[in-house]
Design an enzyme around this catalytic site. Structure first.
Site, PDB file in Angstrom:
ATOM      1  N   GLU A  99       0.797  -1.102   0.005  1.00 59.82           N
ATOM      2  CA  GLU A  99      -0.054  -0.010  -0.173  1.00 59.82           C
ATOM      3  C   GLU A  99       0.982   1.305   0.079  1.00 59.82           C
ATOM      4  O   GLU A  99       1.915   1.248   0.468  1.00 59.82           O
ATOM      5  CB  GLU A  99      -0.776  -0.012   1.339  1.00 59.82           C
ATOM      6  CG  GLU A  99      -2.282  -0.689   1.022  1.00 59.82           C
ATOM      7  CD  GLU A  99      -3.213   0.249   0.212  1.00 59.82           C
ATOM      8  OE1 GLU A  99      -2.657   1.151  -0.411  1.00 59.82           O
ATOM      9  OE2 GLU A  99      -4.426  -0.009   0.374  1.00 59.82           O
ATOM     10  N   ASP A 100       0.422   2.537  -0.455  1.00 60.23           N
ATOM     11  CA  ASP A 100       0.955   3.580  -0.538  1.00 60.23           C
ATOM     12  C   ASP A 100       0.929   4.350   1.061  1.00 60.23           C
ATOM     13  O   ASP A 100       1.875   4.868   1.570  1.00 60.23           O
ATOM     14  CB  ASP A 100       0.504   4.522  -1.701  1.00 60.23           C
ATOM     15  CG  ASP A 100      -0.659   4.742  -1.666  1.00 60.23           C
ATOM     16  OD1 ASP A 100      -1.567   3.626  -1.166  1.00 60.23           O
ATOM     17  OD2 ASP A 100      -1.360   5.876  -2.146  1.00 60.23           O
ATOM     18  N   ASP A 103      -4.140   4.951   6.534  1.00 61.86           N
ATOM     19  CA  ASP A 103      -4.654   5.818   7.189  1.00 61.86           C
ATOM     20  C   ASP A 103      -5.738   5.468   8.481  1.00 61.86           C
ATOM     21  O   ASP A 103      -5.339   4.929   9.553  1.00 61.86           O
ATOM     22  CB  ASP A 103      -5.778   6.625   6.314  1.00 61.86           C
ATOM     23  CG  ASP A 103      -5.883   8.036   6.563  1.00 61.86           C
ATOM     24  OD1 ASP A 103      -6.246   8.255   7.794  1.00 61.86           O
ATOM     25  OD2 ASP A 103      -5.821   9.222   5.877  1.00 61.86           O
ATOM     26  N   PHE A 153      -2.520  16.469   4.895  1.00 61.81           N
ATOM     27  CA  PHE A 153      -3.051  15.808   3.717  1.00 61.81           C
ATOM     28  C   PHE A 153      -1.819  15.734   2.699  1.00 61.81           C
ATOM     29  O   PHE A 153      -1.337  16.914   2.320  1.00 61.81           O
ATOM     30  CB  PHE A 153      -4.138  16.682   2.882  1.00 61.81           C
ATOM     31  CG  PHE A 153      -4.837  15.867   1.745  1.00 61.81           C
ATOM     32  CD1 PHE A 153      -5.712  14.914   1.844  1.00 61.81           C
ATOM     33  CD2 PHE A 153      -4.277  16.214   0.299  1.00 61.81           C
ATOM     34  CE1 PHE A 153      -6.086  14.191   0.883  1.00 61.81           C
ATOM     35  CE2 PHE A 153      -4.831  15.468  -0.600  1.00 61.81           C
ATOM     36  CZ  PHE A 153      -5.620  14.524  -0.341  1.00 61.81           C
ATOM     37  N   ARG A 166      -0.442  12.763  -8.457  1.00 53.58           N
ATOM     38  CA  ARG A 166       0.505  11.409  -8.295  1.00 53.58           C
ATOM     39  C   ARG A 166       1.846  11.564  -8.991  1.00 53.58           C
ATOM     40  O   ARG A 166       2.577  10.777  -8.361  1.00 53.58           O
ATOM     41  CB  ARG A 166      -0.632  10.528  -9.111  1.00 53.58           C
ATOM     42  CG  ARG A 166      -1.898  10.297  -8.282  1.00 53.58           C
ATOM     43  CD  ARG A 166      -2.339   8.951  -8.920  1.00 53.58           C
ATOM     44  NE  ARG A 166      -3.831   8.842  -8.780  1.00 53.58           N
ATOM     45  CZ  ARG A 166      -4.452   8.312  -7.685  1.00 53.58           C
ATOM     46  NH1 ARG A 166      -3.766   7.935  -6.656  1.00 53.58           N
ATOM     47  NH2 ARG A 166      -5.643   8.216  -7.651  1.00 53.58           N
TER      48      ARG A 166
END
Ligand code: PRP
Length: 182
Positions: A99-100, A103, A153, A166
């Site tokens: 996963e990047d 959260d 964020f 991205r």
């Protein structure tokens, strides 16, 4: 210009790649006797998994899933829908979920439930970023973690704001006026 939209760089391209080499070395050592299947989730993990797979020194297989959340319901229920399943069978295989960012952990928890039900030989998580401040899910078996990230964020290196940014080679924070203008 793209870079003018960024207020602050949190993790530079060099920092990301140095950490990625360390993660790749650990994965290569841990899976030395196996050929793991790296399962990645579109789209955020795209850049990370592409670089990670090229940094490991063992043969690995690669497969992708795509999911979508049920709007705001995801924040409380973790309800997500699979829109692209794996091509590979994973029963009896060593699976590493890449996963990047983790959260709330709801996405990873859903993916773990889905993958565990298919009876892999082992199932671990590798995430580039870990935002523990926002975690809702109790425990996740995160075996490989790039960086702890503050509750901000962040965009870049796969992470988006409204599908943009991205393609930044680093991870940073957008200028408030960019967010306010969109
Ligand atoms: C991101 C990221 C994880 C998820 C983590 O995906 O890639 O899959 O959010 O959040 P959680 O821990 O709160 O569940 P996103 O939904 O932004 O889609 P994307 O990968 O296409 O950018």
């Amino acid at each position: 210009m793209l870079h003018d939209h960024i207020e602050r760089v949190l993790f530079s391209e060099a920092q990301i790649h140095a950490r990625l080499e360390e993660l790749a070395a650990a994965i290569s050592a841990d899976y030395a006797q196996t050929t793991p299947l790296l399962v990645s989730v579109l789209k955020g993990a795209l850049y990370f998994v592409a670089d990670l797979t090229r940094a490991v020194s063992i043969p690995v297989a690669l497969d992708f899933m795509a999911i979508t959340s049920y709007g705001s319901a995801q924040a409380t229920s973790g309800a997500v829908r699979l829109i692209k399943d794996l091509d590979e069978e994973i029963s009896g295989r060593h699976v590493l979920l890449v996963e990047d960012i983790i959260d709330t952990g709801l996405t990873a928890a859903y993916l773990l439930r889905t993958l565990r039900a298919r009876d892999p030989a082992s199932l671990r998580i590798c995430t580039l970023l870990d935002k523990t401040a926002r975690r809702i899910v109790d425990t996740l078996p995160i075996s490989y973690r790039g960086f702890e990230v503050p509750d901000m964020f962040v965009v870049g290196y796969g992470l988006d704001y409204r599908q943009l940014y991205r393609n930044l080679p680093y991870i940073g924070v957008l200028k408030p006026e960019v967010v306010a203008a969109t």
